[in-house]
Design a protein around this motif. Structure first.
Motif, PDB file in Angstrom:
ATOM      1  N   GLN A  70       0.810  -1.217   0.000  1.00  0.00           N
ATOM      2  CA  GLN A  70       0.000   0.000   0.000  1.00  0.00           C
ATOM      3  C   GLN A  70       0.850   1.277   0.000  1.00  0.00           C
ATOM      4  OE1 GLN A  70      -0.409   1.927   3.050  1.00  0.00           O
ATOM      5  NE2 GLN A  70      -2.034   3.334   2.405  1.00  0.00           N
ATOM      6  N   GLY A 113     -13.462   4.202  -3.533  1.00  0.00           N
ATOM      7  CA  GLY A 113     -12.982   3.624  -2.281  1.00  0.00           C
ATOM      8  C   GLY A 113     -14.103   3.274  -1.330  1.00  0.00           C
ATOM      9  N   ASP A 116     -16.158   0.333  -2.755  1.00  0.00           N
ATOM     10  CA  ASP A 116     -15.462  -0.945  -2.603  1.00  0.00           C
ATOM     11  C   ASP A 116     -15.841  -1.633  -1.297  1.00  0.00           C
ATOM     12  OD1 ASP A 116     -13.721  -3.054  -2.774  1.00  0.00           O
ATOM     13  OD2 ASP A 116     -11.948  -1.890  -2.251  1.00  0.00           O
ATOM     14  N   TYR A 117     -15.986  -0.858  -0.225  1.00  0.00           N
ATOM     15  CA  TYR A 117     -16.274  -1.433   1.082  1.00  0.00           C
ATOM     16  C   TYR A 117     -17.749  -1.365   1.462  1.00  0.00           C
ATOM     17  CZ  TYR A 117     -11.433  -2.049   2.730  1.00  0.00           C
ATOM     18  OH  TYR A 117     -10.147  -2.483   2.913  1.00  0.00           O
ATOM     19  N   TRP A 129     -11.601   2.800   5.057  1.00  0.00           N
ATOM     20  CA  TRP A 129     -10.307   2.140   5.204  1.00  0.00           C
ATOM     21  C   TRP A 129      -9.662   1.759   3.881  1.00  0.00           C
ATOM     22  CZ3 TRP A 129     -14.014  -0.585   8.751  1.00  0.00           C
ATOM     23  CH2 TRP A 129     -14.015   0.004  10.022  1.00  0.00           C
ATOM     24  N   ASP A 130     -10.348   1.926   2.778  1.00  0.00           N
ATOM     25  CA  ASP A 130      -9.811   1.505   1.484  1.00  0.00           C
ATOM     26  C   ASP A 130      -8.663   2.423   1.057  1.00  0.00           C
ATOM     27  OD1 ASP A 130     -10.527  -0.316  -0.999  1.00  0.00           O
ATOM     28  OD2 ASP A 130     -10.031   1.658  -1.780  1.00  0.00           O
ATOM     29  N   THR A 133      -9.719   5.551  -0.864  1.00  0.00           N
ATOM     30  CA  THR A 133     -10.243   6.611  -0.001  1.00  0.00           C
ATOM     31  C   THR A 133      -9.096   7.390   0.624  1.00  0.00           C
ATOM     32  OG1 THR A 133     -12.083   5.135   0.519  1.00  0.00           O
ATOM     33  CG2 THR A 133     -11.856   7.112   1.859  1.00  0.00           C
ATOM     34  N   TYR A 309      -7.352  -3.184 -10.147  1.00  0.00           N
ATOM     35  CA  TYR A 309      -7.654  -3.091  -8.718  1.00  0.00           C
ATOM     36  C   TYR A 309      -9.164  -3.160  -8.488  1.00  0.00           C
ATOM     37  CZ  TYR A 309      -7.985  -1.293  -3.955  1.00  0.00           C
ATOM     38  OH  TYR A 309      -8.272  -1.143  -2.625  1.00  0.00           O
ATOM     39  N   GLU A 313     -11.421  -6.083  -6.661  1.00  0.00           N
ATOM     40  CA  GLU A 313     -12.040  -5.663  -5.413  1.00  0.00           C
ATOM     41  C   GLU A 313     -13.564  -5.708  -5.481  1.00  0.00           C
ATOM     42  OE1 GLU A 313     -10.763  -4.439  -2.264  1.00  0.00           O
ATOM     43  OE2 GLU A 313      -9.129  -5.673  -3.032  1.00  0.00           O
TER      44      GLU A 313
END
Length: 370
Positions: A70, A113, A116-117, A129-130, A133, A309, A313
């Motif tokens: 990351q 971001g 995604d979550y 937390w992505d 983001t 990505y 994801e």
């Protein structure tokens, strides 16, 4: 999101950066296929099992190879940003227009971001937390100070790391006053404020503050590589050694531990040092020495890093991987392939299809950007 085609993607590029992005995204893609889980199982009881642990995050205090993915992603985004902002300036783009373009990019990164979550089996969820983001925040910070002198930007980075130390050490919020303890630190408290929840694995949303250093350092590196400075590589290697020495030194001294989950100042410096070292090596080997052969496998993915990505994801994790694995596992059962070997083959097949999609986009000169 924009689709660039034709000559818009054919401008001069830093090939070492495309290679590094491709290398990182391939590692992430292989993780999404569960390959590392299968290889970890396959190597239990022998010396290779310890090596496979490097493909998992360190539980808390320490640094493994996978903890660098990351930070390198955000560092490379900064390098690319340095090139992009330089090009905009050359084209005569006004600061206001450049700001609006960056603001739009940050907004899209934040959207993807959160998306995604957000979709969970139990319903919708708001989480910050992505990595995308986080990158949406660090991109804006980097843009606002991009025109500052190099010294001012470095001092700003030092200030960010000192601010992180102060927030974790001296806020003294009841229940969250243990700066380096999982579930009881200031980052966990801010998650309750921002999202009314705490990540069970200890990740915190305000990592975007210290990791801004990665993106800022990337942009500084991009400006250095675009400059007429003759000793570019020497500066990069020197900066790498300084970051590594300070990061590991403060950790070894017992002052601030290296913790990826909360992006402590020591982790930020140590991971930045490794990122600079990796880019220095790739830049020397590819762009200076001219070793360009056999890079296409990586650069094809690197030039569509956002696509691969998001593919794994959002599409892969929720549908594609399981669907394709059902097909490959079924075929393996027909010819009586052992389960573990079948799982490993399935992982490579899933990755192969994803790489093929990137290759298709590459041949069509379609590149996804935000």
């Amino acid at each position: 999101m924009q689709l660039f085609s034709g000559n818009s993607a054919a401008s001069k590029r830093l090939q070492s950066l495309d290679f590094m992005r491709g290398f990182i995204m391939i590692l992430l893609a292989l993780e999404s296929t569960a390959l590392y889980d299968h290889l970890s199982t396959a190597t239990e009881g022998n010396f290779l099992h310890g090596l496979m642990q490097q493909f998992y995050h360190h539980p808390w205090h320490g640094l493994r190879f996978w903890d660098l993915i990351q930070p390198m992603f955000m560092f490379m985004a900064g390098v690319a940003m340095g090139y992009s902002l330089h090009k905009q300036k050359e084209q005569g783009m006004a600061w206001s227009a450049s700001f609006l373009k960056t603001l739009k990019r940050s907004g899209l990164l934040f959207f993807w971001g959160v998306l995604d979550y957000s979709v969970r089996p139990t319903g919708l969820s708001f989480e910050l937390w992505d990595v995308l983001t986080q990158l949406s925040f660090t991109t804006l910070v980097t843009f606002f100070i991009f025109q500052w002198s190099n010294r001012a930007q470095i001092l700003f980075c030092v200030g960010i790391l000192l601010l992180t130390e102060v927030l974790y050490r001296f806020t003294n919020i009841p229940g969250f006053d243990q700066p380096f303890t999982d579930q009881h630190n200031f980052g966990n408290y801010m998650d309750t404020v921002l999202m009314n929840k705490i990540n069970k694995d200890g990740w915190v949303a305000i990592n975007c503050i210290p990791t801004s250093v990665h993106t800022i350092a990337g942009a500084l590196t991009g400006k250095l590589l675009l400059s007429t400075e003759k000793n570019k590589l020497r500066y990069m290697v020197g900066a790498s050694l300084i970051c590594l020495a300070v990061g590991y030194g403060i950790d070894f001294a017992g002052i601030t531990p290296i913790i990826k989950h909360t992006a402590t100042s020591t982790f930020t410096l140590a991971s930045l040092g490794w990122g600079l070292a990796a880019l220095s090596l790739c830049y020397w080997w590819i762009d200076i020495k001219g070793h360009h052969k056999n890079l296409d496998f990586f650069t094809i993915v690197g030039m569509n890093s956002l696509f691969i990505y998001l593919f794994f994801e959002i599409v892969g994790d929720r549908w594609f991987s399981n669907y394709f694995r059902t097909i490959t596992d079924g075929l393996m059962q027909i010819i009586h392939v052992p389960e573990l070997l079948s799982n490993i083959i399935s992982s490579f097949c899933i990755f192969g299809v994803a790489w093929g999609l990137c290759y298709f986009l590459y041949k069509k000169k379609i590149f996804l950007r935000v």
